[in-house]
Design a protein around this motif. Sequence first.
Motif, PDB file in Angstrom:
ATOM      1  N   SER A  20       0.847  -1.183   0.000  1.00  0.00           N
ATOM      2  CA  SER A  20       0.000   0.000   0.000  1.00  0.00           C
ATOM      3  C   SER A  20       0.880   1.229   0.000  1.00  0.00           C
ATOM      4  CB  SER A  20      -0.911   0.000   1.235  1.00  0.00           C
ATOM      5  OG  SER A  20      -1.718   1.157   1.273  1.00  0.00           O
ATOM      6  N   SER A  70       0.673   5.814  -0.220  1.00  0.00           N
ATOM      7  CA  SER A  70      -0.014   7.093  -0.348  1.00  0.00           C
ATOM      8  C   SER A  70       1.023   8.138  -0.715  1.00  0.00           C
ATOM      9  CB  SER A  70      -0.702   7.491   0.969  1.00  0.00           C
ATOM     10  OG  SER A  70      -1.605   6.504   1.392  1.00  0.00           O
ATOM     11  N   SER A  77      -3.572   9.227  -6.020  1.00  0.00           N
ATOM     12  CA  SER A  77      -2.462   9.448  -5.093  1.00  0.00           C
ATOM     13  C   SER A  77      -2.290   8.292  -4.122  1.00  0.00           C
ATOM     14  CB  SER A  77      -2.683  10.744  -4.300  1.00  0.00           C
ATOM     15  OG  SER A  77      -3.847  10.648  -3.508  1.00  0.00           O
ATOM     16  N   SER A  78      -3.030   7.200  -4.338  1.00  0.00           N
ATOM     17  CA  SER A  78      -2.921   6.074  -3.410  1.00  0.00           C
ATOM     18  C   SER A  78      -3.237   4.774  -4.137  1.00  0.00           C
ATOM     19  CB  SER A  78      -3.870   6.247  -2.221  1.00  0.00           C
ATOM     20  OG  SER A  78      -5.222   6.321  -2.669  1.00  0.00           O
ATOM     21  N   PRO A  90      -4.826   4.685   2.448  1.00  0.00           N
ATOM     22  CA  PRO A  90      -4.150   5.763   1.745  1.00  0.00           C
ATOM     23  C   PRO A  90      -4.668   7.121   2.167  1.00  0.00           C
ATOM     24  CG  PRO A  90      -4.848   4.040   0.243  1.00  0.00           C
ATOM     25  CD  PRO A  90      -5.471   3.743   1.563  1.00  0.00           C
ATOM     26  N   THR A  91      -3.846   8.154   1.975  1.00  0.00           N
ATOM     27  CA  THR A  91      -4.252   9.504   2.315  1.00  0.00           C
ATOM     28  C   THR A  91      -5.167  10.053   1.246  1.00  0.00           C
ATOM     29  OG1 THR A  91      -2.322  10.398   1.210  1.00  0.00           O
ATOM     30  CG2 THR A  91      -2.140   9.968   3.577  1.00  0.00           C
TER      31      THR A  91
END
Length: 388
Positions: A125, A127, A209-210, A268-269
Amino acid sequence: MRALRALAATAAASLLAAAGLALTSQPATAAGQICEQYGSTTIQGGRYVVQNNRWGTSATQCITPTSSGFTVDQADGTSSTSGAPKSYPSVYYGCHYGNCSPSGDILSPNGVQTSSSAFAGISTSVSMTYPGSGTYDASYDIWFNKSQPNAKTGQNDGAELMVWLNHTGSIQPIGSKVGTASIAGATWDVWFGTSGWNVISYVRQQPTSSASFAVKSFWDDVVARGYGSTSWWLTSIQAGFEPWIGGAGLAVTNFSVTTNGTQPTQPPTTPTPTPTTTPTQQPTTPPSGNGCTAALKVDSQWQGGFQATVTVTNAGSSSINGWATSWAFPSGQSIQSLWNGTATTSGSNVSVRNAPYNGSLPAKGSTTYGFVGNGNAPSGIALACATS
């Protein structure tokens, strides 16, 4: 080393990259800002390595490691967008030119064969955050050797699997586009080229973005296309950036790898835009039958969007092998991207089933999935949960 991201990789660029690679086994520097060309350090007690890896330019590049990733502080110089990038600042798990992440790393020093159950259990994973300018790609770089390697292995001879989450400007992967694929809840353009080894790049059609995925999900597609083999060995999982122009402000805010068949638990952010308000919603925890419950929490919200986490709990006294949640958005909201589950939508109605790796829950056990939504953050949503 990063494979060349040129429209046509030149021999001169290949020689430059090879020259840089020979130096990546330099000793790691102390924690703090790293400006050395191939300087590195470890984070999270040695579980991951953060590396500057400035191999394509003599201009200064500095990065600062964080507890879960790194930030690019300075990225001077430019490279032609028809040639190789300047560098690949990154964080990784495994071994890269003899520099290995030491703590509990099943890839160090001999890798994992892609036909094994251990490989099937590896997930990752990431971010990231992006600046408002520059030319770069934001990508995973996952390396495979044709035979079992050791800690002294330099350049891998099998395959370089790249997963492009985002890119700006006119850059493109090495080689040419050979098709598309639906993997990890998204559609990807598939590119193939060679640089002394196979380079397979998956370019996300909708930038993000993730990402969160099982490595095997992409490798299975590589093998099906004839670009890899189940007899090959995974040696490292890397996430970072290839900048051509600029790059300051790029950051990996969270990176994780799990090796026991479970997905990394930290979601993720929020992708851009940055949230501008503080969420007021509290988790909703409606009861539901059939042995499980689901609770939704809005983590952050901004103009026109929000991010939420759903916790699924096995409410029964025995284990379950699958679950599904469902709800209806009240005001026209929709899902933009989702991780750790598989979503099906019909109008305002949403159903999310477990991913292959998080369907089994022990009694009272729980798991989470998350998503980014379009529209105003909802409140008071009643989630239903059923087991299978």
